[in-house]
Motif scaffolding. Structure first.
Motif, short mmCIF file in Angstrom:
data_model
loop_
_atom_site.label_atom_id
_atom_site.label_comp_id
_atom_site.label_asym_id
_atom_site.label_seq_id
_atom_site.Cartn_x
_atom_site.Cartn_y
_atom_site.Cartn_z
N ARG A 245 -4.14 7.64 6.48
CA ARG A 245 -4.12 5.94 5.71
C ARG A 245 -4.35 6.08 4.70
NH1 ARG A 245 -5.58 1.26 9.49
NH2 ARG A 245 -5.94 0.75 8.05
N GLN B 282 -4.06 7.77 -5.31
CA GLN B 282 -3.28 6.50 -3.66
C GLN B 282 -5.33 7.19 -3.41
OE1 GLN B 282 -1.34 4.99 -4.33
NE2 GLN B 282 -0.40 5.71 -5.90
N PRO C 297 0.81 -1.32 0.31
CA PRO C 297 0.20 -0.36 -0.19
C PRO C 297 0.73 1.60 0.09
CG PRO C 297 -0.46 -1.62 1.70
CD PRO C 297 0.38 -2.29 1.06
N ASN C 298 2.28 1.10 0.62
CA ASN C 298 2.76 2.32 0.34
C ASN C 298 4.06 2.49 -0.40
OD1 ASN C 298 2.27 4.23 2.87
ND2 ASN C 298 1.89 2.31 4.15
N ASN D 224 -4.24 3.64 0.73
CA ASN D 224 -4.63 2.32 0.27
C ASN D 224 -4.87 1.30 1.31
OD1 ASN D 224 -3.64 3.20 -2.58
ND2 ASN D 224 -2.32 3.30 -2.32
N ALA E 176 -3.64 1.16 4.55
CA ALA E 176 -3.00 0.87 5.77
C ALA E 176 -1.86 2.07 5.99
CB ALA E 176 -1.21 0.58 4.54
#
Lengths: 446, 172
Positions: free
Chosen positions: A407, A353, A289-290, A409, A411
């Motif tokens: 947060r 995103q 996610p990041n 995506n 996460a």
């Protein structure tokens, strides 16, 4: 014509004025015509040089440079430099800030598009600019160096044109590679450099466009060397050709295409990013996610674990009001989602995103500014750097997609993406999406 | 009308030209003062240097390189006599594209950006390798084109040779 002073070709030696006598002496000492070397038209042998080729390159640059200038001005406006000293890299701009306007939040991909075009086009035009300079090189050495007042003035203007173009391309290309060897702040150099350049560009277009259009209409047939249409470009003693004029055009086009292929992917993202083989953001920093592009890592701007640990607090202020929130209290507020990209002035960007966090208007409501929310000063815990704090305009703060995100995506934000909380605003330049936010101040500064 | 003509003779162009150029100079001065604030000498050197970079540095470099390549590829007996040499463009085209990529992306290719990884979190290595592989691919593609064209060019001769051999075998 009648009022013009009559020439006196038959006046004797004693009738000559001072300058005439000097000229006569010079003529007897220095042989007429240019000295040997590049000042002689015969020195330049390439059979390709001629008005058609130069005109084609010139017309491509006319369109391309115009787009570069407009997208550059848009990028300048996107920073809202007139809003606050914090946002302004060029406080001495004076009248050069005339084109500023409130940068919109819709369409949310606007800056991603305009800045992607600005950087990719700039890179792609490099071979065209070089080819244009190559095609007119005999003119640099033309003899005599100055024919008339207008010619001298024009050559001075050409120094601004060529120097300005080179300066803009070089500073831009170095900046997108983070190679800060130029003598000053990029924003200052690139902005004022553009204005030094553009006047000379307009003069050049005004004086050359009719000739360029004539040359293109005439087609790639070479005019006789030394004639008016040859414009001092056609070689009087051409070498046998090794490539056709269209072939040379194709070669330059191939160069542009190659640069496009190894660069554009960093502005498109997704699968295409891997095609940007030589661009600075042609790979992803990680997965998950990041795993999307990072402008400045936490370590590079001096973020310490203690700055963003359990002791981190968010201060929300308005004149006369102040609320301090822990991360837990921030998470307990109503969470909203927005799918938005990060788009950098360096031309790279990420696809959308999915951010989630608290609306900036909801945070403003905590200090009584939930309706008619004014501009906001956003401050980061990062140490130093030009963009550790930024002022967002009221239209940006009021957009329901503008979040203080916690947060992304699905996460929790990673340290490099601004944990514990960062701003995300639709359409804003990347550095205005402040990371590691610690304080929000709504309203005009006291 | 005659006044304008006299002006044109003295100045060398129309009054409009002079006005336009003066307007552009004034704008350049307005922005230039701001551009030169700070490191005045440094910026001036960069500006003039940018004007001369191509004409006095890059052009002599690539012209001499290109001339050398042309000498290498010239037909053995000179112009006009005998078969012409292979076209210099087989080396010129991939060389030009490869050099252009290096010219634009040299800070990354030659690892001149020390803080690149610290800032972006991306590995700084690999740029040189990728540029070299692109260069290899460009020259290889050029070699392939050279081979294919050579094959096509000698096609009629090869076919004639084959026919002759077959005819000889048939008469034996």
């Amino acid at each position: 014509m009648a009022s013009a002073p009559a020439a006196a070709p038959d006046s004797g030696e004693e009738g000559r004025t001072g300058p005439e006598r000097v000229r006569a002496v010079l003529r007897s000492v220095v042989p007429p015509g240019p000295p040997p070397g590049p000042t002689r038209p015969e020195f330049w042998r390439s059979p390709l040089r001629g008005p058609w080729l130069t005109a084609v390159f010139g017309l491509v640059l006319l369109v391309g440079v115009t787009v570069l200038f407009v997208t550059g001005l848009l990028s300048y406006a996107a920073y809202n430099p007139d809003l606050a000293r914090t946002n302004d890299q060029t406080p001495d701009k004076g009248w050069l800030g005339f084109a500023l306007f409130s940068w919109p939040t819709s369409p949310y991909w606007l800056y991603r598009l305009t800045q992607g075009v600005h950087v990719v086009l700039g890179v792609v035009l490099v071979p065209v600019l070089l080819a244009k300079l190559w095609s007119v090189i005999p003119k640099l050495f033309e003899w005599p160096p100055v024919r008339s007042v207008s010619h001298g003035v024009e050559r001075l203007s050409l120094l601004l044109l060529v120097g300005g173009a080179g300066f803009e391309f070089v500073t831009g290309i170095l900046n997108v590679q983070l190679h800060y060897i130029f003598p000053g702040s990029f924003y200052v150099l690139h902005f004022y450099g553009a204005w030094v350049f553009i006047g000379a560009f307009v003069v050049h277009v005004a004086t050359r466009l009719p000739r360029a259009l004539r040359a293109v209409r005439a087609g790639p047939v070479q005019p006789q060397a030394g004639t008016e249409e040859a414009a001092g470009l056609v070689p009087p003693r051409p070498a046998p050709p090794t490539v056709s004029r269209r072939g040379a055009l194709g070669l330059v086009g191939l160069g542009s295409l190659a640069l496009l292929v190894v660069t554009a992917g960093q502005s498109v993202g997704g699968w295409w990013r891997r095609t940007a083989l030589l661009a600075p953001h042609g790979r992803d920093p990680g997965s998950g996610p990041n795993g999307f592009q990072i402008n400045k890592t936490a370590a590079s701007v001096g973020i310490r674990p203690s700055d963003v640990g359990p002791a981190w607090r968010l201060t929300v202020r308005a004149p006369g009001r102040q609320v301090v929130l822990t991360r837990g209290e921030l998470l307990a507020m109503e969470q909203h989602e927005a799918a938005l990209p990060i788009a950098c002035v360096e031309g790279w960007s990420t696809p959308d995103q999915l951010w989630s966090g608290v609306r900036l208007t909801d945070l403003a409501a905590l200090v009584g500014r939930g309706t008619d929310t004014p501009q906001a000063l956003v401050e980061s815990v990062q140490r130093g750097g030009s963009f550790s704090s930024v002022v967002l305009r009221d239209n940006q703060v009021r957009d329901p997609r503008s979040l203080l995100a916690v947060r992304v995506n699905g996460a929790v934000l990673s340290p490099d993406h601004g944990y514990p909380a960062r701003v995300i605003v639709p359409g804003a330049p990347g550095v205005h999406n402040t990371k590691w936010v610690t304080r929000l101040t709504f309203g005009e500064p006291a | 009308m005659s006044g304008t003509t006299a002006f044109r003779r003295r100045y060398g162009a129309s009054p409009l030209h002079l006005l336009l150029v003066l307007a552009s100079f004034a704008l350049a001065a307005y922005a230039g003062v701001r551009l030169l604030e700070g490191d005045t000498l440094g910026v001036a050197l960069w500006f003039v240097g940018a004007a001369l970079l191509h004409d006095l540095v890059l052009l002599p470099l690539y012209s001499v390189t290109d001339r050398a390549a042309q000498l290498l590829f010239r037909g053995r007996t000179g112009a006009g006599e005998g078969p012409p040499g292979p076209s210099v463009n087989y080396v010129r085209v991939p060389g030009f594209v490869s050099g252009l990529l290096l010219l634009v992306w040299w800070p990354l290719i030659l690892s001149r950006v020390g803080h690149y990884t610290a800032a972006t979190g991306l590995p700084a290595d690999g740029f040189l390798e990728r540029w070299l592989l692109i260069t290899a691919a460009l020259f290889a593609a050029s070699a392939a084109v050279f081979l294919v064209r050579g094959w096509h060019a000698t096609g009629p001769r090869r076919r004639a040779e084959r026919r002759r051999r077959r005819a000889r075998r048939a008469t034996r």
